[in-house]
Design a protein around this motif. Structure first.
Motif, short mmCIF file in Angstrom:
data_model
loop_
_atom_site.label_atom_id
_atom_site.label_comp_id
_atom_site.label_asym_id
_atom_site.label_seq_id
_atom_site.Cartn_x
_atom_site.Cartn_y
_atom_site.Cartn_z
N ILE A 44 33.16 23.75 43.25
CA ILE A 44 34.40 24.49 43.45
C ILE A 44 34.35 25.75 42.59
CG2 ILE A 44 36.90 24.45 43.16
CD1 ILE A 44 36.77 21.42 43.63
N LEU A 45 34.61 26.91 43.20
CA LEU A 45 34.59 28.16 42.47
C LEU A 45 35.75 28.21 41.47
CD1 LEU A 45 33.87 30.66 45.40
CD2 LEU A 45 32.23 29.80 43.70
N VAL A 46 35.45 28.63 40.25
CA VAL A 46 36.46 28.78 39.20
C VAL A 46 36.67 30.28 38.99
CG1 VAL A 46 36.94 28.46 36.75
CG2 VAL A 46 35.96 26.58 38.09
N ILE A 47 37.88 30.75 39.28
CA ILE A 47 38.15 32.18 39.34
C ILE A 47 39.34 32.53 38.45
CG2 ILE A 47 38.69 34.12 40.87
CD1 ILE A 47 37.52 32.38 43.18
N ALA A 48 39.16 33.52 37.58
CA ALA A 48 40.27 34.01 36.77
C ALA A 48 41.17 34.89 37.64
CB ALA A 48 39.75 34.82 35.59
N SER A 49 42.47 34.82 37.39
CA SER A 49 43.43 35.69 38.10
C SER A 49 44.46 36.13 37.07
CB SER A 49 44.09 34.93 39.25
OG SER A 49 44.97 35.77 39.96
N THR A 50 44.32 37.36 36.60
CA THR A 50 45.04 37.79 35.41
C THR A 50 45.54 39.22 35.53
OG1 THR A 50 44.80 38.13 33.01
CG2 THR A 50 42.84 38.46 34.36
N MET A 70 36.46 37.26 38.95
CA MET A 70 37.63 37.57 38.14
C MET A 70 38.53 38.54 38.91
SD MET A 70 35.65 38.04 34.49
CE MET A 70 34.16 38.65 35.30
N VAL A 71 39.73 38.09 39.23
CA VAL A 71 40.75 38.94 39.84
C VAL A 71 41.54 39.50 38.67
CG1 VAL A 71 42.74 39.03 41.38
CG2 VAL A 71 40.83 37.51 41.90
N THR A 72 41.34 40.79 38.34
CA THR A 72 41.94 41.38 37.15
C THR A 72 43.02 42.40 37.51
OG1 THR A 72 40.35 43.19 36.97
CG2 THR A 72 39.72 41.08 35.98
N LEU A 73 43.76 42.83 36.51
CA LEU A 73 44.80 43.84 36.67
C LEU A 73 45.74 43.50 37.81
CD1 LEU A 73 42.71 47.10 36.10
CD2 LEU A 73 44.00 45.76 34.43
N GLY A 75 45.25 41.89 40.49
CA GLY A 75 44.67 42.02 41.81
C GLY A 75 44.09 43.37 42.15
N GLN A 76 44.21 44.35 41.26
CA GLN A 76 43.76 45.70 41.59
C GLN A 76 42.25 45.90 41.43
OE1 GLN A 76 46.36 46.98 43.13
NE2 GLN A 76 47.23 45.11 42.26
N LEU A 77 41.62 45.08 40.61
CA LEU A 77 40.17 45.12 40.46
C LEU A 77 39.65 43.69 40.51
CD1 LEU A 77 39.41 47.69 37.59
CD2 LEU A 77 38.84 47.92 40.01
N VAL A 78 38.75 43.43 41.45
CA VAL A 78 38.12 42.12 41.57
C VAL A 78 36.65 42.28 41.17
CG1 VAL A 78 37.58 40.17 43.07
CG2 VAL A 78 39.70 41.49 43.42
N LEU A 79 36.21 41.43 40.24
CA LEU A 79 34.87 41.54 39.68
C LEU A 79 34.06 40.29 39.96
CD1 LEU A 79 36.04 42.65 36.10
CD2 LEU A 79 35.72 44.11 38.10
N ASP A 80 32.73 40.47 40.01
CA ASP A 80 31.87 39.29 40.12
C ASP A 80 31.65 38.72 38.73
OD1 ASP A 80 29.91 40.83 38.83
OD2 ASP A 80 28.71 41.13 40.63
N LYS A 81 30.83 37.68 38.62
CA LYS A 81 30.66 36.99 37.34
C LYS A 81 30.04 37.87 36.26
CE LYS A 81 26.17 35.00 38.63
NZ LYS A 81 25.40 33.75 38.80
N ASP A 82 29.37 38.96 36.67
CA ASP A 82 28.76 39.88 35.71
C ASP A 82 29.66 41.05 35.36
OD1 ASP A 82 26.32 38.40 35.63
OD2 ASP A 82 25.77 39.27 37.56
N GLY A 83 30.88 41.07 35.90
CA GLY A 83 31.81 42.15 35.61
C GLY A 83 31.67 43.35 36.52
N LYS A 84 30.89 43.23 37.59
CA LYS A 84 30.72 44.33 38.54
C LYS A 84 31.89 44.35 39.52
CE LYS A 84 27.62 46.06 42.16
NZ LYS A 84 26.36 45.80 42.93
N ILE A 85 32.44 45.56 39.76
CA ILE A 85 33.57 45.69 40.68
C ILE A 85 33.10 45.47 42.12
CG2 ILE A 85 35.30 47.27 41.63
CD1 ILE A 85 35.32 48.67 38.90
#
Length: 264
Positions: A44-50, A70-73, A75-85
């Motif tokens: 199961i994918l574990v995804i931050a939403s912050t 990582m769904v950041t800001l 929802g305005q920026l979604v990143l992969d596990k390495d922090g790439k937009i």
């Protein structure tokens, strides 16, 4: 009643502050770390939403959790596990001159969040108290040079914040503290970032679960298959959720995941 949905859920979304990370302790409950590890082992994918920026997340004690996305800001920026937009939704271009005028006037503290920078026009007691509540240092003072804006933050009473929201075209207010708002594009929110990510991953809404405690989590809780409000959430957030679990300090995440049969 316990529902066995373990074969259906493919992605789990977690707010950070007040959901995974307790304040002022700045600590993730051991049961939450163990629970998320069990989810990952089940595929199961574990995804931050912050509402936070990736640079803030890197300063928080989140090292024991390996997020798949990582769904950041909000929802305005979604990143992969390495922090790439991989997905982005900036504020409309026509809002930039108004943002600059309001920022330079310094009538209210306004913080600007760009892809690489977070800075504010001035600090005051409201800023200090709000950042203390989420264990975050005061933002640096900076100047706006016209770059893409993914989120604004401002601090003050509700009337001031609502007037600020009306003055900037194409944005809406999302409250994360009684004296602080995030201003994000209309039509945005955690739910938009989540929807875009799910489309990219070919995962259906019904195959997701989310956890949150703040007003900015309501859209997320309503747009996932199962929306879980923490026991420490406000009544408004609890009313928007499909299930209310225990407090963050009372193993709330573990309790809910066991309730739904996702871990044992």
């Amino acid at each position: 009643m316990v529902y066995d949905l373990s074969m259906d859920i493919k992605a789990a979304f977690f707010d950070i502050d007040g959901t995974l990370l307790a304040h002022p302790e700045k600590k993730i409950p051991p049961s939450a770390i163990s629970s998320l590890d069990k989810l990952k082992k089940k595929g199961i994918l574990v995804i931050a939403s912050t509402g936070r920026h990736i640079s803030e997340m890197r300063r928080l004690p989140l090292q024991d959790i390996s997020f798949d996305y990582m769904v950041t800001l909000n929802g305005q920026l979604v990143l992969d596990k390495d922090g790439k937009i991989i997905i982005s939704h900036p504020v409309r271009q026509e809002a930039k001159p108004i943002i600059k005028d309001l920022f330079d006037a310094k009538t209210l503290p306004i913080m600007i969040v760009e892809e690489e920078r977070i800075y504010i026009n001035c600090n005051n007691k409201d800023v200090e108290e709000c950042h203390k509540a989420i264990s975050t240092p005061l933002p640096i003072i900076g100047s706006y040079e016209g770059g893409d804006v993914y989120q604004l933050m401002s601090y003050g009473n509700r009337k001031e914040m609502l007037e600020l929201e009306k003055s900037i075209p194409g944005v809406k207010a999302v409250w994360w503290n009684p004296y602080a708002i995030d201003l994000i594009p209309i039509g945005g929110g955690k739910e938009k970032g989540i929807s875009a990510l799910l489309s990219r991953l070919s995962i259906r809404k019904e195959e997701t679960i989310s956890f949150g405690d703040g007003e900015n989590d309501i859209g997320m809780l309503e747009s996932t298959g199962i929306g879980v409000a923490m026991g420490n959430a406000s009544e408004e957030v609890k009313a928007a959720a499909g299930y209310v679990t225990r407090d963050i300090r009372d193993d709330g995440i573990e309790h809910a995941l066991k309730h739904f049969g996702l871990i044992s």
